[in-house]
Design a protein around this motif. Structure first.
Motif, short mmCIF file in Angstrom:
data_model
loop_
_atom_site.label_atom_id
_atom_site.label_comp_id
_atom_site.label_asym_id
_atom_site.label_seq_id
_atom_site.Cartn_x
_atom_site.Cartn_y
_atom_site.Cartn_z
N VAL A 190 0.96 -1.04 0.09
CA VAL A 190 0.12 -0.07 0.02
C VAL A 190 1.05 1.27 0.12
O VAL A 190 1.78 1.29 0.96
N VAL A 191 0.76 2.04 -0.91
CA VAL A 191 1.81 3.07 -1.26
C VAL A 191 1.01 4.34 -0.52
O VAL A 191 -0.36 4.91 -1.05
N HIS A 192 1.52 4.83 0.67
CA HIS A 192 1.00 6.16 1.36
C HIS A 192 1.28 7.56 0.82
O HIS A 192 0.81 8.53 1.13
N PRO A 207 -10.51 -2.68 -0.28
CA PRO A 207 -9.84 -2.12 0.74
C PRO A 207 -8.52 -3.03 0.91
O PRO A 207 -8.59 -4.37 1.14
N PRO A 208 -7.58 -2.58 1.22
CA PRO A 208 -6.26 -3.06 1.59
C PRO A 208 -6.20 -4.09 2.62
O PRO A 208 -5.58 -4.97 2.41
N VAL A 226 -5.66 -2.94 -14.71
CA VAL A 226 -5.49 -3.05 -13.35
C VAL A 226 -6.38 -4.31 -12.98
O VAL A 226 -7.02 -4.80 -13.88
N PHE A 227 -6.27 -4.72 -11.65
CA PHE A 227 -7.04 -5.80 -11.19
C PHE A 227 -7.83 -5.75 -10.14
O PHE A 227 -7.62 -4.67 -9.21
N ARG A 228 -9.02 -6.08 -10.08
CA ARG A 228 -9.79 -5.93 -8.93
C ARG A 228 -10.36 -7.26 -8.44
O ARG A 228 -10.44 -8.56 -9.20
N ARG A 261 -15.78 -12.46 -4.76
CA ARG A 261 -14.64 -12.23 -3.67
C ARG A 261 -14.28 -11.16 -3.17
O ARG A 261 -13.23 -10.86 -2.83
N ARG A 262 -15.09 -10.14 -3.22
CA ARG A 262 -14.80 -8.57 -2.84
C ARG A 262 -14.32 -8.59 -1.18
O ARG A 262 -15.10 -9.43 -0.56
N GLY A 263 -13.77 -7.75 -0.70
CA GLY A 263 -13.44 -7.62 0.63
C GLY A 263 -14.52 -6.69 1.46
O GLY A 263 -14.90 -6.21 1.81
#
Length: 183
Positions: A82-84, A118-119, A174-176, A181-183
């Motif tokens: 995760v890039v902040h 969400p991460p 991009v991937f989702r 399977r969503r969080g």
């Protein structure tokens, strides 16, 4: 992947996220604009390995007999971060975002971004599906988690137009999470 797409006009913010498009990579970017992910596959007898990022030779047997192949868009999450903080435009307006490596169903690993999840819900090995974001995609477009976003629908339409034309504008895979399977 080649070129100078990231160069900015005088007075404009320089872009570091735009891939260059050249004669070799143009089929890849045209396919992405049409909502299709391409990989390269070796055609040499006894090899047949798929690879990504696109090269003009097989990185396994060094054969130059390689060609484009459409990937089915399925992948699993291999690793992520995760890039902040990122000071380069336009990343500075996208933080936080998830930079990741996914393993395509065809075998190669690919660097990408994970969207629509969400991460804290990310897990190694989770099932993912490819999606496509126009290079000018907004944070709201990237946050869409259900179905095909307006951005993807627009990208597909622009891609059909560009397939009949010349040099494509980048649309980035991009991937989702896979449906269900969503969080």
């Amino acid at each position: 992947m080649g070129g100078t797409a990231g160069e900015a006009a005088p007075g404009a913010r320089q872009r570091f996220d735009l891939p260059g498009v050249d004669a070799f990579t143009a089929p890849y970017w045209r396919a992405a604009a049409a909502g299709r992910l391409l990989i390269r596959r070796c055609r040499a007898e006894g090899c047949g390995a798929a690879h990504h990022y696109p090269r003009e030779f097989c990185p396994y047997c060094w054969s130059e007999d390689v060609g484009w192949e459409e990937a089915d868009g399925r992948a699993t999450l291999y690793t992520w971060s995760v890039v902040h903080r990122n000071d380069l435009p336009p990343f500075d307006t996208r933080v936080p975002y998830v930079a990741a490596v996914v393993e395509l169903a065809e075998g190669p690993r690919m660097m990408t971004e994970i969207t629509g999840c969400p991460p804290e819900a990310l897990r190694v090995g989770m099932e993912l599906r490819v999606a496509f974001r126009p290079e000018g995609g907004t944070g709201a477009e990237r946050a869409e988690a259900e179905g095909e976003t307006e951005a993807e629908e627009g990208a597909r339409e622009r891609g059909r137009e560009r397939e009949r034309g010349s040099t494509p504008e980048p649309v980035v895979p991009v991937f989702r999470p896979a449906p269900g399977r969503r969080g």
